[in-house]
Design an enzyme around this catalytic site. Sequence first.
Site, PDB file in Angstrom:
ATOM      1  N   LYS A 184     -29.500  30.339 -45.070  1.00 53.79           N
ATOM      2  CA  LYS A 184     -31.216  30.901 -44.965  1.00 53.79           C
ATOM      3  C   LYS A 184     -30.681  32.182 -45.097  1.00 53.79           C
ATOM      4  O   LYS A 184     -30.225  33.510 -44.452  1.00 53.79           O
ATOM      5  CB  LYS A 184     -31.561  30.789 -43.351  1.00 53.79           C
ATOM      6  CG  LYS A 184     -32.875  30.758 -43.153  1.00 53.79           C
ATOM      7  CD  LYS A 184     -33.091  31.923 -43.710  1.00 53.79           C
ATOM      8  CE  LYS A 184     -33.318  32.914 -42.208  1.00 53.79           C
ATOM      9  NZ  LYS A 184     -34.353  35.231 -42.755  1.00 53.79           N
ATOM     10  N   GLY A 237     -25.429  39.137 -38.540  1.00 56.01           N
ATOM     11  CA  GLY A 237     -26.571  39.952 -38.023  1.00 56.01           C
ATOM     12  C   GLY A 237     -26.969  40.966 -36.790  1.00 56.01           C
ATOM     13  O   GLY A 237     -25.733  40.884 -36.373  1.00 56.01           O
ATOM     14  N   SER A 238     -27.637  41.124 -36.031  1.00 54.77           N
ATOM     15  CA  SER A 238     -27.899  41.961 -35.464  1.00 54.77           C
ATOM     16  C   SER A 238     -27.671  41.041 -34.104  1.00 54.77           C
ATOM     17  O   SER A 238     -27.720  39.810 -33.711  1.00 54.77           O
ATOM     18  CB  SER A 238     -29.055  42.216 -35.323  1.00 54.77           C
ATOM     19  OG  SER A 238     -30.486  41.791 -34.741  1.00 54.77           O
ATOM     20  N   GLU A 240     -29.982  41.614 -31.380  1.00 53.93           N
ATOM     21  CA  GLU A 240     -30.735  40.857 -30.492  1.00 53.93           C
ATOM     22  C   GLU A 240     -30.464  39.330 -31.361  1.00 53.93           C
ATOM     23  O   GLU A 240     -31.650  38.559 -30.350  1.00 53.93           O
ATOM     24  CB  GLU A 240     -31.816  41.953 -31.112  1.00 53.93           C
ATOM     25  CG  GLU A 240     -33.206  41.675 -30.661  1.00 53.93           C
ATOM     26  CD  GLU A 240     -34.151  43.242 -30.741  1.00 53.93           C
ATOM     27  OE1 GLU A 240     -33.634  44.262 -31.436  1.00 53.93           O
ATOM     28  OE2 GLU A 240     -35.710  42.473 -31.116  1.00 53.93           O
ATOM     29  N   CYS A 293     -21.130  46.149 -40.941  1.00 51.66           N
ATOM     30  CA  CYS A 293     -20.814  46.391 -39.910  1.00 51.66           C
ATOM     31  C   CYS A 293     -19.891  47.031 -39.045  1.00 51.66           C
ATOM     32  O   CYS A 293     -20.281  47.027 -38.355  1.00 51.66           O
ATOM     33  CB  CYS A 293     -20.930  44.522 -39.995  1.00 51.66           C
ATOM     34  SG  CYS A 293     -20.176  43.955 -40.432  1.00 51.66           S
ATOM     35  N   GLU A 394     -26.256  51.192 -33.067  1.00 48.60           N
ATOM     36  CA  GLU A 394     -26.231  51.221 -34.205  1.00 48.60           C
ATOM     37  C   GLU A 394     -26.780  52.019 -34.959  1.00 48.60           C
ATOM     38  O   GLU A 394     -28.286  50.764 -35.410  1.00 48.60           O
ATOM     39  CB  GLU A 394     -26.401  49.706 -34.241  1.00 48.60           C
ATOM     40  CG  GLU A 394     -25.494  49.182 -36.031  1.00 48.60           C
ATOM     41  CD  GLU A 394     -24.782  47.711 -36.426  1.00 48.60           C
ATOM     42  OE1 GLU A 394     -25.468  47.120 -35.745  1.00 48.60           O
ATOM     43  OE2 GLU A 394     -23.847  47.336 -36.565  1.00 48.60           O
TER      44      GLU A 394
HETATM   45  P1  NAP Z   1     -30.967  40.955 -38.336  1.00 49.30           P
HETATM   46  O1  NAP Z   1     -32.383  41.120 -38.320  1.00 49.30           O
HETATM   47  O2  NAP Z   1     -30.158  40.286 -36.905  1.00 49.30           O
HETATM   48  O3  NAP Z   1     -31.187  39.485 -39.638  1.00 49.30           O
HETATM   49  C1  NAP Z   1     -29.988  38.790 -39.454  1.00 49.30           C
HETATM   50  C2  NAP Z   1     -30.756  37.351 -40.681  1.00 49.30           C
HETATM   51  O4  NAP Z   1     -30.844  36.349 -39.320  1.00 49.30           O
HETATM   52  C3  NAP Z   1     -31.418  37.456 -41.550  1.00 49.30           C
HETATM   53  O5  NAP Z   1     -31.723  36.097 -42.594  1.00 49.30           O
HETATM   54  C4  NAP Z   1     -33.082  37.664 -40.123  1.00 49.30           C
HETATM   55  O6  NAP Z   1     -34.051  36.522 -41.019  1.00 49.30           O
HETATM   56  C5  NAP Z   1     -32.179  36.185 -39.612  1.00 49.30           C
HETATM   57  N1  NAP Z   1     -33.267  36.261 -38.055  1.00 49.30           N
HETATM   58  C6  NAP Z   1     -33.786  36.942 -37.649  1.00 49.30           C
HETATM   59  N2  NAP Z   1     -34.578  36.659 -36.556  1.00 49.30           N
HETATM   60  C7  NAP Z   1     -34.371  35.466 -36.314  1.00 49.30           C
HETATM   61  C8  NAP Z   1     -34.422  34.179 -35.089  1.00 49.30           C
HETATM   62  N3  NAP Z   1     -35.254  34.818 -34.510  1.00 49.30           N
HETATM   63  N4  NAP Z   1     -33.790  33.083 -35.624  1.00 49.30           N
HETATM   64  C9  NAP Z   1     -32.783  33.117 -36.614  1.00 49.30           C
HETATM   65  N5  NAP Z   1     -32.691  33.993 -37.537  1.00 49.30           N
HETATM   66  C10 NAP Z   1     -33.119  35.302 -37.170  1.00 49.30           C
HETATM   67  O7  NAP Z   1     -29.800  41.641 -39.553  1.00 49.30           O
HETATM   68  P2  NAP Z   1     -30.197  42.432 -40.663  1.00 49.30           P
HETATM   69  O8  NAP Z   1     -31.039  43.598 -40.532  1.00 49.30           O
HETATM   70  O9  NAP Z   1     -30.520  41.087 -40.969  1.00 49.30           O
HETATM   71  O10 NAP Z   1     -28.539  43.015 -40.750  1.00 49.30           O
HETATM   72  C11 NAP Z   1     -28.521  44.282 -40.103  1.00 49.30           C
HETATM   73  C12 NAP Z   1     -27.472  43.386 -38.680  1.00 49.30           C
HETATM   74  O11 NAP Z   1     -26.648  42.304 -39.154  1.00 49.30           O
HETATM   75  C13 NAP Z   1     -26.404  44.743 -38.043  1.00 49.30           C
HETATM   76  O12 NAP Z   1     -26.948  44.731 -36.802  1.00 49.30           O
HETATM   77  C14 NAP Z   1     -25.073  44.628 -38.679  1.00 49.30           C
HETATM   78  O13 NAP Z   1     -24.279  45.055 -38.271  1.00 49.30           O
HETATM   79  C15 NAP Z   1     -25.115  42.983 -38.911  1.00 49.30           C
HETATM   80  N6  NAP Z   1     -23.773  42.549 -39.842  1.00 49.30           N
HETATM   81  C16 NAP Z   1     -22.661  42.442 -38.901  1.00 49.30           C
HETATM   82  C17 NAP Z   1     -21.998  41.911 -39.743  1.00 49.30           C
HETATM   83  C18 NAP Z   1     -20.572  40.992 -39.076  1.00 49.30           C
HETATM   84  O14 NAP Z   1     -19.997  40.707 -39.351  1.00 49.30           O
HETATM   85  N7  NAP Z   1     -20.384  41.214 -37.946  1.00 49.30           N
HETATM   86  C19 NAP Z   1     -21.923  41.972 -40.891  1.00 49.30           C
HETATM   87  C20 NAP Z   1     -23.341  41.966 -42.049  1.00 49.30           C
HETATM   88  C21 NAP Z   1     -24.588  42.611 -41.037  1.00 49.30           C
HETATM   89  P3  NAP Z   1     -34.771  37.392 -42.049  1.00 49.30           P
HETATM   90  O15 NAP Z   1     -34.125  39.038 -42.149  1.00 49.30           O
HETATM   91  O16 NAP Z   1     -35.247  37.333 -43.403  1.00 49.30           O
HETATM   92  O17 NAP Z   1     -35.877  38.023 -40.994  1.00 49.30           O
END
Ligand code: NAP
Length: 491
Positions: A184, A237-238, A240, A293, A394
């Site tokens: 996804k 992802g995040s 949260e 990240c 962040e």
């Molecule tokens: P995000 O908002 O957490 O989204 C990540 C993924 O989760 C997206 O596909 C998003 O879908 C999905 N998602 C959102 N709400 C969800 C829910 N309630 N249930 C299941 N899935 C859900 O993060 P982002 O804005 O895409 O990415 C930035 C964040 O990712 C930052 O905090 C960054 O540090 C972190 N990150 C971490 C790494 C690592 O390897 N540690 C690598 C890259 C990024 P939609 O966006 O399509 O709604």
Amino acid sequence: MDLIAEFPKYLARTAFIDGKYSAVRSEESIWAIDPSTGEHLLEIGLGDSSDIDAAVLSANVAFEKARIELKPQDRQNLLLRLAELIEENVQTLGSLQAQEMGMPLTIARGAVASCVEFCRYYAGWATKLYGETIETSAPGEFHAYTLREPIGVVAGIIPWNAPIPSAFYKLCPAICTGNAIILKPAEEASLCVLALGEILNEAGFPPGLVNIVAGRGEIAGEALSSHEGVGKVAFTGSAETARHILRASATNMKRVTFELGGKSPDIIMADANLEKAIPQAGWAVFGLTGQLCVAGTRIFVERPIYDEFVEKLKAYAESLKIGPSHQEGVQLGPLVSAAQLERVESYFALGKEQPNNIATGGERLVEGNYSNGYFVPPTIFTNFPNESQIAQEEIFGPVATVLPFDTIEEVVKLSNATQYGLAAGVYTDKLSDAHLLAKRLQAGVVWINQYGASDPSMSFGGTKHSGYGREKGRLALDDYTQIKNIWVGLS
Ligand code: NAP
Ligand code: MG
């Protein structure tokens, strides 16, 4: 340049399920936008829970079939063939990733190219998965052994900042261990992940073993996380969102692994070679326009070299070429979206409350080349307390906070005073300081005298609010398999 025209129109409004691209069942869609220009690219169909149901059903059928029909060598060969095809498609996949996400073209192509060896690394593991035999002390005589088995259907929920590598970090260990997977992608970067479907078919993947469904996190992501037919969620992802997934996954006791965000410290000791440390620390925080990240966003500098460091980091920041992702020589592209721009600008506003502490940047770029895109310059905030919002949250933009320190004890305290624990950097030629800091820092990875090195064999992941579980390397195999005990009574 019209890169999207190179991609078949079937990417529009579709999901890849059961080896076929077909229109999503939901009516909802969203435009993929080029963040360098604001141009609308293609409409992405946003799958809903009925699309997820279809993907989960297909993946479960494919998993059961593969359990019988796909031998370890077959899984190895699928991944090897996939690697070959990715290698052939580096240019086009890289271009699509650059256009959709705003990553400079050379970096985007490099990121796709890195997936080739990643596939080959996990291809090798498919034939090297073992259980154990155990001599027990239980009364009686037994032949006792363990089987290492796949979990079933994995949901790989991925972010937009490095969409293609993030997809492979989940797909490769899932497939080599005998699972099926549903990817996804994030709304901001779905096309380049959907484009993988065609390549998977060409590589000979059985239909349903990898399905790809774009969709809103709170709808498609939530449906996957709570689905009874999914055995594990691998999420990047995040923090949260991770909390949402943790709650949703409780329905059927899913396994979860979380690669989350960070606010990583980067420590410059007074004896560090600044010629080397400045570009390393600078790229660690500004590279990928800060949307990484592991970004080394909190830079701590030993006091005797603090002023010199800030001057040199400022010169480095101002030397970076910012521009549209496809322009020759560009080092930093735009932020991914209007929403991300708004987020970064909110931190610029906080910074402006102390204007003397802005060494460079702090204002959106809007002239000429930048007028329609989401461009911001590398920004350095000095002397903002470690407890301030800017130093703790962040930002996911090219924003560094730089603070002086006097002793190792002090910098360990400052570094660890964050909810995150993903990465850390240390620059010094003194062996004992380097190893002492490596031991004391709360982080999943510590880089010494460079920042960001990575390899398929080195497991990666965080501690504290940066998540748990490991991606890459041998350790990831544990997160994609489960152990079964077998007791055979012999007497
Ligand atoms: P995000 O908002 O957490 O989204 C990540 C993924 O989760 C997206 O596909 C998003 O879908 C999905 N998602 C959102 N709400 C969800 C829910 N309630 N249930 C299941 N899935 C859900 O993060 P982002 O804005 O895409 O990415 C930035 C964040 O990712 C930052 O905090 C960054 O540090 C972190 N990150 C971490 C790494 C690592 O390897 N540690 C690598 C890259 C990024 P939609 O966006 O399509 O709604
Ligand atoms: Mg999102």
